[in-house]
Design a protein around this motif. Structure first.
Motif, PDB file in Angstrom:
ATOM      1  N   TRP A 133      -3.667  20.475  46.435  1.00 29.16           N
ATOM      2  CA  TRP A 133      -4.747  20.561  46.738  1.00 29.16           C
ATOM      3  C   TRP A 133      -6.429  19.905  47.644  1.00 29.16           C
ATOM      4  O   TRP A 133      -6.573  20.906  48.144  1.00 29.16           O
ATOM      5  N   PRO A 134      -6.455  18.739  48.104  1.00 29.84           N
ATOM      6  CA  PRO A 134      -7.073  18.683  49.616  1.00 29.84           C
ATOM      7  C   PRO A 134      -6.580  18.678  50.530  1.00 29.84           C
ATOM      8  O   PRO A 134      -7.841  19.120  51.146  1.00 29.84           O
ATOM      9  N   ASP A 178     -12.269  21.113  37.561  1.00 28.22           N
ATOM     10  CA  ASP A 178     -13.302  21.499  37.769  1.00 28.22           C
ATOM     11  C   ASP A 178     -13.877  22.097  39.506  1.00 28.22           C
ATOM     12  O   ASP A 178     -14.212  23.343  39.747  1.00 28.22           O
ATOM     13  N   GLU A 179     -13.334  21.511  40.691  1.00 31.95           N
ATOM     14  CA  GLU A 179     -13.461  21.567  41.788  1.00 31.95           C
ATOM     15  C   GLU A 179     -12.540  23.493  41.993  1.00 31.95           C
ATOM     16  O   GLU A 179     -12.935  24.180  42.971  1.00 31.95           O
ATOM     17  N   ILE A 180     -11.429  23.117  41.576  1.00 26.02           N
ATOM     18  CA  ILE A 180     -10.511  24.094  41.514  1.00 26.02           C
ATOM     19  C   ILE A 180     -11.459  26.027  41.174  1.00 26.02           C
ATOM     20  O   ILE A 180     -11.317  27.311  41.368  1.00 26.02           O
ATOM     21  N   ASN A 181     -11.870  25.839  39.726  1.00 32.13           N
ATOM     22  CA  ASN A 181     -12.933  26.446  38.970  1.00 32.13           C
ATOM     23  C   ASN A 181     -14.317  27.087  39.608  1.00 32.13           C
ATOM     24  O   ASN A 181     -15.175  28.303  40.291  1.00 32.13           O
ATOM     25  N   ALA A 208     -18.396  21.550  46.260  1.00 29.85           N
ATOM     26  CA  ALA A 208     -18.059  22.539  45.504  1.00 29.85           C
ATOM     27  C   ALA A 208     -17.012  21.676  44.466  1.00 29.85           C
ATOM     28  O   ALA A 208     -16.864  21.928  43.376  1.00 29.85           O
ATOM     29  N   ARG A 209     -17.276  20.177  43.885  1.00 32.67           N
ATOM     30  CA  ARG A 209     -17.813  19.230  43.501  1.00 32.67           C
ATOM     31  C   ARG A 209     -18.326  19.165  41.611  1.00 32.67           C
ATOM     32  O   ARG A 209     -18.079  18.795  41.119  1.00 32.67           O
ATOM     33  N   VAL A 225     -23.899  24.366  41.748  1.00 32.49           N
ATOM     34  CA  VAL A 225     -24.217  24.366  43.100  1.00 32.49           C
ATOM     35  C   VAL A 225     -24.066  26.430  42.899  1.00 32.49           C
ATOM     36  O   VAL A 225     -25.158  27.006  43.825  1.00 32.49           O
ATOM     37  N   VAL A 226     -22.782  26.179  42.712  1.00 30.03           N
ATOM     38  CA  VAL A 226     -22.370  27.288  42.837  1.00 30.03           C
ATOM     39  C   VAL A 226     -23.576  28.435  42.048  1.00 30.03           C
ATOM     40  O   VAL A 226     -23.490  29.780  42.409  1.00 30.03           O
TER      41      VAL A 226
END
Length: 355
Positions: free
Chosen positions: A170-171, A313-316, A346-347, A351-352
């Motif tokens: 993922w990173p 959470d990052e992936i979502n 994205a964390r 924000v999104v």
């Protein structure tokens, strides 16, 4: 009457002087750019011309060394091919290598593709855009000389044989997404005129030795003045990545690139190609599918199996960014500058959601 004629004559002279001054300034600027960027230009090679741009890598090369090496390229040196042409690996010595794209001449479209790529790439310097080191023109073919990317393309890592030996964690995928977004954002917002790539896809995102993304292949690129909103053009690109408005309007916009990037984000998240019928359920439009995933929180069910232990959470959050990029209405999509900001944060899902 005489006074009116005098005023008209005065205005005409001023206009002509203004135009001439612009031409002179343009010529001087071009000569200055040429002295700054070119270290070698030679006519007469097989009836053609070779030009190399100034860079640390090119400084130590002898004037005709590169061209002589290109003449010896063979099928054994091929590292890629497609409708755009054939790409060769050119080794000058143990420490210096280039990627050479050969475009055979013969059709007007091939020549236009070469000219578009050269026009778009000639003066770009950005860490996330593939560096063009030079070019060669001959009556039979054109060559574009690029920096060699040792890790190939994102497409190869996700769908090719290298996936058997090295999986992208993922990173790494997040880093690639952010780097590619920064490169495309640079084209859209920092270049004058702006550049619409028109063929954003995983095979045109190359990876250097540090797995840093570099946007490549500008054969379909279109230039757009800052005061314009679109460029009328024929539908071109790769099926599965094309924005829906291309088919309806035949107009290229920066928001079309945003849509294509949204598809690339889905590839990074799911490990599937956009043409995979099993991935995109038959009869279901892409945006409807993504909306369902986001609304019903199905991300874990469609996620690439190698990412199961990654931060949810990052992936979502990246799924939601992809959804914004894939909006059917171009005006509702974010700009690539907005996409970069959202990916950088994205964390924070907030924000999104607040966009």
């Amino acid at each position: 009457m005489a006074k009116a004629q005098y005023i008209a004559f005065y205005i005409t002279v001023c206009c002509i002087a203004f135009i001439v001054s612009k031409i002179v300034v343009s010529v001087l600027l071009y000569k200055r750019w040429k002295r700054k960027h070119l270290i070698y230009e030679e006519d007469g090679f097989s009836g053609g011309k070779m030009v190399m741009f100034k860079s640390a890598m090119m400084q130590s090369l002898k004037s005709d060394e590169l061209f002589k090496k290109t003449l010896k390229l063979s099928y054994k040196d091929i590292i890629g091919s497609g409708g755009y042409g054939t790409v060769y690996k050119l080794m000058l010595n143990e420490s210096t290598a280039f990627a050479v794209k050969r475009l055979n001449r013969g059709t007007a479209e091939r020549d236009r593709g070469f000219e578009r790529e050269l026009e778009a790439m000639g003066d770009i310097k950005h860490r996330n855009i593939l560096t063009l080191h030079g070019y060669c023109t001959t009556p039979q073919y054109n060559l574009l000389i690029y920096e060699l990317m040792p890790n190939g393309s994102l497409d190869t890592f996700l769908h090719g044989r290298s996936v058997e030996t090295k999986l992208l964690d993922w990173p790494s995928r997040y880093k690639i997404a952010l780097g590619a977004a920064r490169g495309i954002s640079y084209l859209h917002h920092d270049c004058i005129p702006h550049i619409i790539h028109r063929d954003i896809k995983s095979s045109n995102i190359l990876l250097d030795q540090n797995m840093e993304a570099q946007v490549s292949d500008f054969g379909l690129a279109t230039l757009m003045e800052p005061d314009k909103t679109h460029v009328s053009t024929l539908v071109a690109g790769t099926f599965g990545y094309l924005a829906p408005e291309y088919f309806d309007t035949g107009k290229a916009t920066v928001k079309g690139d945003v849509y294509s990037f949204g598809v690339v984000l889905l590839e990074l998240l799911t490990g599937r190609k956009p043409t995979d019928e099993e991935f995109f359920k038959e009869g279901t439009k892409l945006v409807t599918w993504v909306k369902a995933v986001v609304e019903h929180k199905w991300e874990e069910y469609v996620l690439d199996s190698s990412l199961k232990c990654s931060p949810a959470d990052e992936i979502n959050g990246v799924f939601r960014i992809a959804f914004l990029c894939l909006e059917p209405e171009p005006s509702k999509r974010p700009t690539m500058a907005d996409v970069v900001k959202m990916l950088e944060q994205a964390r924070s899902e907030r924000v999104v959601e607040e966009y």
